[in-house]
Design a protein around this motif. Structure first.
Motif, mmCIF file in Angstrom:
data_model
loop_
_atom_site.group_PDB
_atom_site.id
_atom_site.type_symbol
_atom_site.label_atom_id
_atom_site.label_comp_id
_atom_site.label_asym_id
_atom_site.label_seq_id
_atom_site.Cartn_x
_atom_site.Cartn_y
_atom_site.Cartn_z
ATOM 1 N N GLU A 119 27.767 -15.716 -55.686
ATOM 2 C CA GLU A 119 27.319 -17.105 -55.680
ATOM 3 C C GLU A 119 25.805 -17.154 -55.637
ATOM 4 O OE1 GLU A 119 28.108 -21.078 -52.961
ATOM 5 O OE2 GLU A 119 28.094 -19.102 -52.009
ATOM 6 N N SER A 158 21.122 -28.514 -51.534
ATOM 7 C CA SER A 158 22.425 -28.784 -50.924
ATOM 8 C C SER A 158 22.304 -29.441 -49.562
ATOM 9 C CB SER A 158 23.194 -27.470 -50.769
ATOM 10 O OG SER A 158 23.328 -26.805 -51.998
ATOM 11 N N ARG A 196 22.964 -20.267 -54.844
ATOM 12 C CA ARG A 196 22.966 -21.646 -54.343
ATOM 13 C C ARG A 196 21.566 -22.044 -53.883
ATOM 14 N NH1 ARG A 196 27.724 -24.037 -52.120
ATOM 15 N NH2 ARG A 196 27.302 -26.019 -51.104
#
Length: 311
Positions: free
Chosen positions: A294, A301, A296
């Motif tokens: 992943e 976020s 990110r």
């Protein structure tokens, strides 16, 4: 850009020879657990693979958030010191202790003496002990703040503790480094989030830590202990604070928990604020090299309340 690597819960093995006297304590329970469980799923070859891949990513610094050993035997503590020497120079590797590193009374003091070069703040001249935490290291524009939640506990318990005294010292460091315009990364073993682990493994002091974040803020919190990749957000003085966990560095494929992973966090600023990008890398199968699981943007976020990234 500053690249920070994060790994945790190596639980280095194999166990050295254990005497009956050493087993006349909580270690008896841990020894049985090792023989029945950890010995089958925690492997040095896995750790070597993870560390080799991590070094190939050329991080500027490495954060290790505890549980290097299993029963905190004298031989284990020395083995972990030798492993740290291969991981990197003390100025390039920052360590905080976990509950297994303080498994029985007296073990934490031995751990502090053996691993002191990796757990000392910049310019620290006094010996490392439980009162040395939190410590501060500044690398570039990044402030690495090492918190200890390690303490010997009763059999079948693995709790951590953040007491008032350390909380006050942490508040002062957060304020000092904020005034210097640094990106503040807090390293801690136990996740400072409710329900992240079972009750017998939780942190006593979660509310205290939460108040510190709400009043003083931080840019990132790194932890171990849960043996799972996770992401939460705490309320911070200047916006939500990402709290990032990682799978155990020694976990082989085929167990109940995710196989070994490590985190890479790329930190940069545009002059107005900090941007943090998280990349999780780890094992996908027994014969495969580490892969990206992943990528990110932690800053983008930050509107999320609570996020779990279990695989």
């Amino acid at each position: 850009m500053f690249r920070l690597a994060h790994l945790s819960d190596a639980h280095l093995g194999p166990l050295p020879d254990v005497t009956y006297r050493e087993l006349a304590s909580k270690r008896a329970v841990g020894y049985i657990n090792w023989q029945r469980n950890r010995r089958r799923h925690m492997h040095d070859a896995v750790i070597d693979t993870i560390v080799g891949d991590m070094k190939a990513m050329m991080p500027d610094h490495i954060a290790v958030t505890g549980d290097l050993v299993n029963l905190a035997l004298d031989g284990e503590i020395e083995l972990a010191r030798q492993w740290l020497e291969t991981l990197g120079a003390p100025e390039d590797v920052s360590v905080v202790p976990g509950n297994h590193d303080a498994y029985v009374p007296g073990a934490f003091d031995k751990t502090c003496r053996a691993w002191a070069p990796w757990m000392s703040g910049d310019g620290q001249s006094h010996p490392v002990d439980r009162h040395s935490f939190p410590y501060l290291r500044v690398r570039g524009q990044v402030a690495l703040i090492g918190v200890s939640t390690a303490r010997a506990t009763a059999p079948f318990m693995a709790n951590g503790y953040l007491r008032e005294g350390q909380g006050k010292r942490l508040a002062a460091l957060l304020e000092e480094t904020a005034a210097r315009g640094l990106c503040r990364v807090v390293m801690i073993h136990h996740p400072p989030v409710r329900h992240a682990v079972p009750q017998h493994k939780r942190l006593f002091g979660i509310r205290r830590f939460g108040r510190l974040m709400a009043r003083h803020g931080a840019e990132l919190v790194l932890h171990g202990h849960s043996h799972i990749p996770s992401l939460y957000y705490l309320e911070g003085a200047n916006g939500p604070v990402p709290v990032v966990g990682v799978a155990a560095a020694g976990q082989s494929p085929g167990g109940k928990r995710p196989p070994a992973q490590y985190n890479l966090i790329d930190i940069e600023t545009d002059g107005a604020g900090w941007r943090l990008k998280l990349t999780r890398r780890g094992l996908e199968g027994a014969s495969l090299p580490p892969v990206d699981f992943e990528t990110r943007d932690l800053t983008a976020s930050s509107s999320e309340k609570v996020v779990s990234l279990r695989r």
